[in-house]
Design a protein around this motif. Structure first.
Motif, PDB file in Angstrom:
ATOM      1  N   TYR A  57       0.789  -1.230   0.000  1.00 57.24           N
ATOM      2  CA  TYR A  57       0.000   0.000   0.000  1.00 57.24           C
ATOM      3  C   TYR A  57       0.826   1.288   0.000  1.00 57.24           C
ATOM      4  O   TYR A  57       0.502   2.222  -0.749  1.00 57.24           O
ATOM      5  N   PRO A  58       1.915   1.377   0.755  1.00 57.24           N
ATOM      6  CA  PRO A  58       2.743   2.594   0.636  1.00 57.24           C
ATOM      7  C   PRO A  58       3.326   2.761  -0.773  1.00 57.24           C
ATOM      8  O   PRO A  58       3.427   3.877  -1.289  1.00 57.24           O
ATOM      9  N   LEU A  59       3.689   1.641  -1.402  1.00 59.36           N
ATOM     10  CA  LEU A  59       4.226   1.722  -2.750  1.00 59.36           C
ATOM     11  C   LEU A  59       3.149   2.148  -3.743  1.00 59.36           C
ATOM     12  O   LEU A  59       3.390   2.985  -4.621  1.00 59.36           O
ATOM     13  N   LEU A  60       1.935   1.628  -3.600  1.00 60.63           N
ATOM     14  CA  LEU A  60       0.833   2.063  -4.464  1.00 60.63           C
ATOM     15  C   LEU A  60       0.558   3.557  -4.290  1.00 60.63           C
ATOM     16  O   LEU A  60       0.316   4.265  -5.273  1.00 60.63           O
ATOM     17  N   ASP A  61       0.624   4.043  -3.050  1.00 62.73           N
ATOM     18  CA  ASP A  61       0.432   5.477  -2.800  1.00 62.73           C
ATOM     19  C   ASP A  61       1.505   6.307  -3.512  1.00 62.73           C
ATOM     20  O   ASP A  61       1.218   7.343  -4.106  1.00 62.73           O
ATOM     21  N   ARG A  62       2.751   5.846  -3.460  1.00 60.08           N
ATOM     22  CA  ARG A  62       3.830   6.572  -4.146  1.00 60.08           C
ATOM     23  C   ARG A  62       3.636   6.539  -5.651  1.00 60.08           C
ATOM     24  O   ARG A  62       3.802   7.554  -6.342  1.00 60.08           O
ATOM     25  N   LEU A  63       3.265   5.380  -6.194  1.00 59.24           N
ATOM     26  CA  LEU A  63       3.042   5.269  -7.637  1.00 59.24           C
ATOM     27  C   LEU A  63       1.901   6.187  -8.083  1.00 59.24           C
ATOM     28  O   LEU A  63       1.948   6.771  -9.164  1.00 59.24           O
ATOM     29  N   LYS A  64       0.894   6.324  -7.216  1.00 61.53           N
ATOM     30  CA  LYS A  64      -0.224   7.231  -7.519  1.00 61.53           C
ATOM     31  C   LYS A  64       0.257   8.685  -7.497  1.00 61.53           C
ATOM     32  O   LYS A  64      -0.043   9.459  -8.406  1.00 61.53           O
ATOM     33  N   ARG A  65       1.031   9.057  -6.475  1.00 59.14           N
ATOM     34  CA  ARG A  65       1.577  10.425  -6.397  1.00 59.14           C
ATOM     35  C   ARG A  65       2.460  10.742  -7.605  1.00 59.14           C
ATOM     36  O   ARG A  65       2.489  11.860  -8.094  1.00 59.14           O
ATOM     37  N   ASP A  66       3.186   9.730  -8.075  1.00 59.09           N
ATOM     38  CA  ASP A  66       4.082   9.909  -9.222  1.00 59.09           C
ATOM     39  C   ASP A  66       3.324   9.894 -10.554  1.00 59.09           C
ATOM     40  O   ASP A  66       3.936  10.052 -11.614  1.00 59.09           O
ATOM     41  N   GLY A  67       2.016   9.658 -10.506  1.00 57.76           N
ATOM     42  CA  GLY A  67       1.207   9.652 -11.719  1.00 57.76           C
ATOM     43  C   GLY A  67       1.322   8.394 -12.557  1.00 57.76           C
ATOM     44  O   GLY A  67       0.951   8.380 -13.725  1.00 57.76           O
ATOM     45  N   LEU A  68       1.838   7.312 -11.960  1.00 59.13           N
ATOM     46  CA  LEU A  68       2.026   6.067 -12.697  1.00 59.13           C
ATOM     47  C   LEU A  68       0.808   5.146 -12.621  1.00 59.13           C
ATOM     48  O   LEU A  68       0.610   4.310 -13.509  1.00 59.13           O
ATOM     49  N   VAL A  69       0.038   5.283 -11.551  1.00 57.49           N
ATOM     50  CA  VAL A  69      -1.211   4.527 -11.427  1.00 57.49           C
ATOM     51  C   VAL A  69      -2.329   5.489 -11.048  1.00 57.49           C
ATOM     52  O   VAL A  69      -2.096   6.542 -10.467  1.00 57.49           O
ATOM     53  N   ASP A  70      -3.517   5.099 -11.423  1.00 58.62           N
ATOM     54  CA  ASP A  70      -4.715   5.834 -11.059  1.00 58.62           C
ATOM     55  C   ASP A  70      -5.475   4.941 -10.089  1.00 58.62           C
ATOM     56  O   ASP A  70      -5.428   3.714 -10.203  1.00 58.62           O
ATOM     57  N   ALA A  71      -6.162   5.538  -9.135  1.00 58.92           N
ATOM     58  CA  ALA A  71      -6.925   4.769  -8.161  1.00 58.92           C
ATOM     59  C   ALA A  71      -8.282   5.417  -7.974  1.00 58.92           C
ATOM     60  O   ALA A  71      -8.389   6.638  -7.965  1.00 58.92           O
ATOM     61  N   HIS A  72      -9.306   4.570  -7.866  1.00 56.61           N
ATOM     62  CA  HIS A  72     -10.635   5.095  -7.575  1.00 56.61           C
ATOM     63  C   HIS A  72     -11.431   4.056  -6.804  1.00 56.61           C
ATOM     64  O   HIS A  72     -11.215   2.855  -6.927  1.00 56.61           O
ATOM     65  N   TRP A  73     -12.316   4.566  -5.969  1.00 52.12           N
ATOM     66  CA  TRP A  73     -13.177   3.713  -5.151  1.00 52.12           C
ATOM     67  C   TRP A  73     -14.385   3.290  -5.963  1.00 52.12           C
ATOM     68  O   TRP A  73     -14.926   4.080  -6.737  1.00 52.12           O
ATOM     69  N   GLN A  74     -14.805   2.041  -5.774  1.00 51.32           N
ATOM     70  CA  GLN A  74     -15.992   1.543  -6.466  1.00 51.32           C
ATOM     71  C   GLN A  74     -16.809   0.687  -5.500  1.00 51.32           C
ATOM     72  O   GLN A  74     -16.278  -0.215  -4.861  1.00 51.32           O
ATOM     73  N   GLN A  75     -18.078   1.001  -5.430  1.00 54.11           N
ATOM     74  CA  GLN A  75     -19.011   0.221  -4.609  1.00 54.11           C
ATOM     75  C   GLN A  75     -19.455  -0.986  -5.423  1.00 54.11           C
ATOM     76  O   GLN A  75     -19.807  -0.860  -6.577  1.00 54.11           O
ATOM     77  N   GLU A  76     -19.436  -2.152  -4.796  1.00 55.15           N
ATOM     78  CA  GLU A  76     -19.868  -3.376  -5.471  1.00 55.15           C
ATOM     79  C   GLU A  76     -20.922  -4.051  -4.616  1.00 55.15           C
ATOM     80  O   GLU A  76     -20.598  -4.705  -3.631  1.00 55.15           O
ATOM     81  N   GLY A  77     -22.170  -3.877  -4.973  1.00 52.42           N
ATOM     82  CA  GLY A  77     -23.265  -4.493  -4.237  1.00 52.42           C
ATOM     83  C   GLY A  77     -23.289  -4.044  -2.793  1.00 52.42           C
ATOM     84  O   GLY A  77     -23.111  -2.877  -2.487  1.00 52.42           O
ATOM     85  N   GLU A  78     -23.512  -4.999  -1.912  1.00 52.14           N
ATOM     86  CA  GLU A  78     -23.627  -4.702  -0.480  1.00 52.14           C
ATOM     87  C   GLU A  78     -22.276  -4.673   0.239  1.00 52.14           C
ATOM     88  O   GLU A  78     -22.204  -4.292   1.386  1.00 52.14           O
ATOM     89  N   THR A  79     -21.235  -5.111  -0.449  1.00 49.42           N
ATOM     90  CA  THR A  79     -19.918  -5.119   0.194  1.00 49.42           C
ATOM     91  C   THR A  79     -19.388  -3.698   0.309  1.00 49.42           C
ATOM     92  O   THR A  79     -19.872  -2.783  -0.356  1.00 49.42           O
ATOM     93  N   ARG A  80     -18.408  -3.525   1.151  1.00 49.85           N
ATOM     94  CA  ARG A  80     -17.826  -2.190   1.293  1.00 49.85           C
ATOM     95  C   ARG A  80     -17.084  -1.828   0.010  1.00 49.85           C
ATOM     96  O   ARG A  80     -16.673  -2.713  -0.751  1.00 49.85           O
ATOM     97  N   PRO A  81     -16.908  -0.550  -0.254  1.00 53.06           N
ATOM     98  CA  PRO A  81     -16.254  -0.145  -1.504  1.00 53.06           C
ATOM     99  C   PRO A  81     -14.808  -0.637  -1.563  1.00 53.06           C
ATOM    100  O   PRO A  81     -14.164  -0.844  -0.534  1.00 53.06           O
TER     101      PRO A  81
END
Length: 126
Positions: A57-81
């Motif tokens: 997760y810290p590496l994903l956060d850095r990759l997102k800050r560096d613009g290499l990955v995009d991240a978005h929340w998605q709700q799927e049915g009754e489960t948590r996003p």
């Protein structure tokens, strides 16, 4: 062939993983949109790419800050996003660059492995 003691093998694997983590995560996301635990499961399914949540997760956060990955929340049915990750165009370019360097590095190591002894190292084609 001599087998390495487990502690040396473990240290080798850890150092290899540390040096290739960015490449591994970008490669795992190529052509895929994965949520964090799904990505972690993909990496843990392979012997040399298994990492922990605390590393991912810290590496994903850095990759997102560096613009290499995009991240978005998605709700799927009754489960948590779930937070999904995917490569950006910049991330695809970085993956291409890292892949080229990885392949050159492994090619150079193969040259060394196939040229033992006191003589000069002769890359193929020379």
């Amino acid at each position: 062939m001599m087998e390495l003691p487990k502690d040396i093998e473990s240290k080798w694997d850890a150092q290899l993983r540390k040096g290739t983590l960015e490449l591994v995560i970008l490669a795992a996301l190529k052509g895929r949109r994965l949520y964090g635990l799904e990505l972690l499961g993909q990496l843990q399914s392979l012997e040399t790419t298994a990492i922990t949540e605390g590393t991912l997760y810290p590496l994903l956060d850095r990759l997102k800050r560096d613009g290499l990955v995009d991240a978005h929340w998605q709700q799927e049915g009754e489960t948590r996003p779930r937070k999904y990750y995917q490569l950006t165009m910049k991330g695809e370019g970085k993956l291409s660059d890292l892949t080229t360097r990885w392949r050159k590095s492994t090619q150079d190591i193969e040259i060394l492995l196939h040229n033992p002894g006191p003589g000069p190292i002769r890359p193929k084609g020379d």
